[in-house]
Design a protein around this motif. Structure first.
Motif, PDB file in Angstrom:
ATOM      1  N   MET A 251       0.824  -1.210   0.000  1.00 23.97           N
ATOM      2  CA  MET A 251       0.000   0.000   0.000  1.00 23.97           C
ATOM      3  C   MET A 251       0.858   1.260   0.000  1.00 23.97           C
ATOM      4  O   MET A 251       0.605   2.211  -0.745  1.00 23.97           O
ATOM      5  N   PHE A 252       1.911   1.265   0.809  1.00 26.72           N
ATOM      6  CA  PHE A 252       2.714   2.479   0.958  1.00 26.72           C
ATOM      7  C   PHE A 252       3.611   2.767  -0.245  1.00 26.72           C
ATOM      8  O   PHE A 252       4.123   3.878  -0.381  1.00 26.72           O
ATOM      9  N   ILE A 253       3.817   1.776  -1.093  1.00 25.51           N
ATOM     10  CA  ILE A 253       4.610   2.041  -2.304  1.00 25.51           C
ATOM     11  C   ILE A 253       3.720   2.091  -3.548  1.00 25.51           C
ATOM     12  O   ILE A 253       4.220   2.085  -4.676  1.00 25.51           O
ATOM     13  N   SER A 254       2.413   2.135  -3.336  1.00 24.00           N
ATOM     14  CA  SER A 254       1.476   2.106  -4.459  1.00 24.00           C
ATOM     15  C   SER A 254       1.241   3.502  -5.026  1.00 24.00           C
ATOM     16  O   SER A 254       1.546   4.527  -4.406  1.00 24.00           O
TER      17      SER A 254
ATOM     18  N   TRP B 291      -2.133  12.317   2.293  1.00 24.13           N
ATOM     19  CA  TRP B 291      -1.376  11.945   3.480  1.00 24.13           C
ATOM     20  C   TRP B 291       0.090  11.675   3.169  1.00 24.13           C
ATOM     21  O   TRP B 291       0.943  11.805   4.040  1.00 24.13           O
ATOM     22  N   SER B 292       0.381  11.301   1.942  1.00 25.64           N
ATOM     23  CA  SER B 292       1.781  11.011   1.596  1.00 25.64           C
ATOM     24  C   SER B 292       2.625  12.273   1.531  1.00 25.64           C
ATOM     25  O   SER B 292       3.851  12.201   1.507  1.00 25.64           O
ATOM     26  N   LYS B 293       1.961  13.434   1.520  1.00 26.14           N
ATOM     27  CA  LYS B 293       2.694  14.698   1.350  1.00 26.14           C
ATOM     28  C   LYS B 293       3.050  15.354   2.692  1.00 26.14           C
ATOM     29  O   LYS B 293       3.897  16.241   2.738  1.00 26.14           O
ATOM     30  N   ASN B 294       2.385  14.950   3.794  1.00 27.60           N
ATOM     31  CA  ASN B 294       2.649  15.637   5.067  1.00 27.60           C
ATOM     32  C   ASN B 294       3.646  14.845   5.923  1.00 27.60           C
ATOM     33  O   ASN B 294       4.033  13.720   5.591  1.00 27.60           O
ATOM     34  N   GLU B 295       4.028  15.445   7.031  1.00 25.54           N
ATOM     35  CA  GLU B 295       5.080  14.858   7.871  1.00 25.54           C
ATOM     36  C   GLU B 295       4.665  13.518   8.456  1.00 25.54           C
ATOM     37  O   GLU B 295       5.445  12.561   8.481  1.00 25.54           O
TER      38      GLU B 295
ATOM     39  N   TRP C 207      -1.171   5.571  -2.885  1.00 24.66           N
ATOM     40  CA  TRP C 207      -0.566   6.290  -1.758  1.00 24.66           C
ATOM     41  C   TRP C 207       0.156   7.548  -2.232  1.00 24.66           C
ATOM     42  O   TRP C 207       0.061   8.606  -1.608  1.00 24.66           O
ATOM     43  N   GLU C 208       0.863   7.441  -3.318  1.00 19.95           N
ATOM     44  CA  GLU C 208       1.573   8.615  -3.845  1.00 19.95           C
ATOM     45  C   GLU C 208       0.617   9.752  -4.175  1.00 19.95           C
ATOM     46  O   GLU C 208       0.943  10.925  -3.987  1.00 19.95           O
ATOM     47  N   ASP C 209      -0.588   9.417  -4.655  1.00 20.83           N
ATOM     48  CA  ASP C 209      -1.567  10.442  -5.027  1.00 20.83           C
ATOM     49  C   ASP C 209      -2.366  10.938  -3.841  1.00 20.83           C
ATOM     50  O   ASP C 209      -3.126  11.910  -3.966  1.00 20.83           O
TER      51      ASP C 209
ATOM     52  N   PHE D 283       5.188   7.535   8.705  1.00 20.23           N
ATOM     53  CA  PHE D 283       4.626   6.179   8.644  1.00 20.23           C
ATOM     54  C   PHE D 283       5.166   5.401   7.446  1.00 20.23           C
ATOM     55  O   PHE D 283       5.374   4.189   7.535  1.00 20.23           O
ATOM     56  N   TYR D 284       5.389   6.083   6.362  1.00 22.69           N
ATOM     57  CA  TYR D 284       5.977   5.425   5.199  1.00 22.69           C
ATOM     58  C   TYR D 284       7.362   4.859   5.550  1.00 22.69           C
ATOM     59  O   TYR D 284       7.660   3.700   5.269  1.00 22.69           O
ATOM     60  N   ASN D 285       8.187   5.673   6.185  1.00 23.61           N
ATOM     61  CA  ASN D 285       9.538   5.219   6.564  1.00 23.61           C
ATOM     62  C   ASN D 285       9.481   4.053   7.549  1.00 23.61           C
ATOM     63  O   ASN D 285      10.334   3.164   7.525  1.00 23.61           O
TER      64      ASN D 285
END
Length: 293
Positions: free
Chosen positions: A39-42, A50-54, A45-47, A59-61
């Protein structure tokens, strides 16, 4: 999005107690780690905003980190065998004669999960031993372990080398039977139990077929006094309420200046029985919630 990638599964599960809930949720996370990484590399998620904020980046890391999942697995392997014992206690399925021996088995299970690498399992053993020494080195727990034939006939040599078990048994006999002649008969009958003589010798073959109480009821006829004492001890049950102190602290903190001794005892009685009732209602769900491995 999470349910889309986990086939509509929810990651959060509720158990009968706080520690069961923690274990269930750790296992749920670990079992769905591939789906979460996906999910996190999909592209979804990129779009996503939530992927843009801190918080999203943090959570991605975390989720894509192998070190994080290694830590989750370490926690599960350290935690799950202990939780399984506490879960049985919470379900009312553990007696006084089982808990001490079950914790010894828990230590072996943890060592096995860590492939007997001491640097991994010894820190966990240390914490288990601290709790065991603080709460379970009591005459009843130790005597219950001694009188549980399943544990005694497996570890008899080790038990006999440790005087605290025999001393605990003699202390229980002294307190339960003030008559010295009864105490002497119990000591004499202990020799039959230790050496598996007379009916105890035939009974060793049936250890796996009976729980300790049923075993003593069937095979304790040649040691009447010892059998009676064993049954009184082994019929005592263990619970896990001692590890859930928040509910009793609430009684103190709610109105500490008004809670008098009698009122406090009545409140404790009501709250304990309410907790027992709640545990009974959740018993079936909790007792099947952690699959065996």
């Amino acid at each position: 999005m999470m349910r889309q990638f986990t086939n509509q599964q929810d990651l959060v599960h509720a158990g009968i107690s706080y520690y069961t809930t923690c274990c269930l949720n750790l296992k749920s996370l670990y079992d769905n780690r591939i789906e979460l990484k996906t999910m996190f590399i999909s592209k979804e998620w990129e779009d996503n905003m939530w992927s843009k904020n801190e918080a999203g980046r943090r959570f991605y890391n975390l989720v894509v980190s192998n070190e994080f999942w290694d830590g989750v697995l370490y926690a599960i392997n350290s935690f799950e065998p202990v939780v399984d014992v506490l879960r049985r206690m919470g379900c009312g399925r553990s007696s006084m004669g089982n808990i001490y021996g079950e914790l010894a088995n828990v230590k072996r299970e943890i060592a096995f999960r860590f492939e007997n690498k001491e640097e991994h399992y010894l820190p966990v053993w240390y914490h288990i031993d601290c709790i065991k020494d603080e709460h379970m080195k009591t005459p009843l727990h130790l005597a219950g372990y001694y009188l549980n034939p399943l544990f005694y006939y497996q570890n008899g040599n080790e038990i006999e080398k440790t005087e605290i078990f025999r001393d605990a048994l003699l202390e229980c006999a002294h307190k339960m039977y003030p008559d010295q002649s009864v105490q002497e008969r119990i000591v004499h009958q202990l020799k039959l139990y230790r050496t598996a003589s007379q009916s105890f010798g035939r009974a060793r073959a049936t250890l796996m077929n009976f729980d300790p109480v049923s075993w003593w009821e069937l095979h304790g006829s040649t040691a009447k006094e010892l059998s009676t004492m064993a049954l009184r001890i082994l019929r005592l049950t263990c619970g896990s309420l001692a590890y859930e102190q928040s509910w009793i602290e609430m009684v103190h903190k709610k109105k500490p200046s008004l809670v008098q001794c009698n009122k406090f005892e009545e409140s404790t009685f009501v709250m304990v029985n309410r907790r027992i009732q709640e545990k009974a209602q959740m018993k079936d769900r909790s007792c099947t919630c952690i699959p065996s491995q």
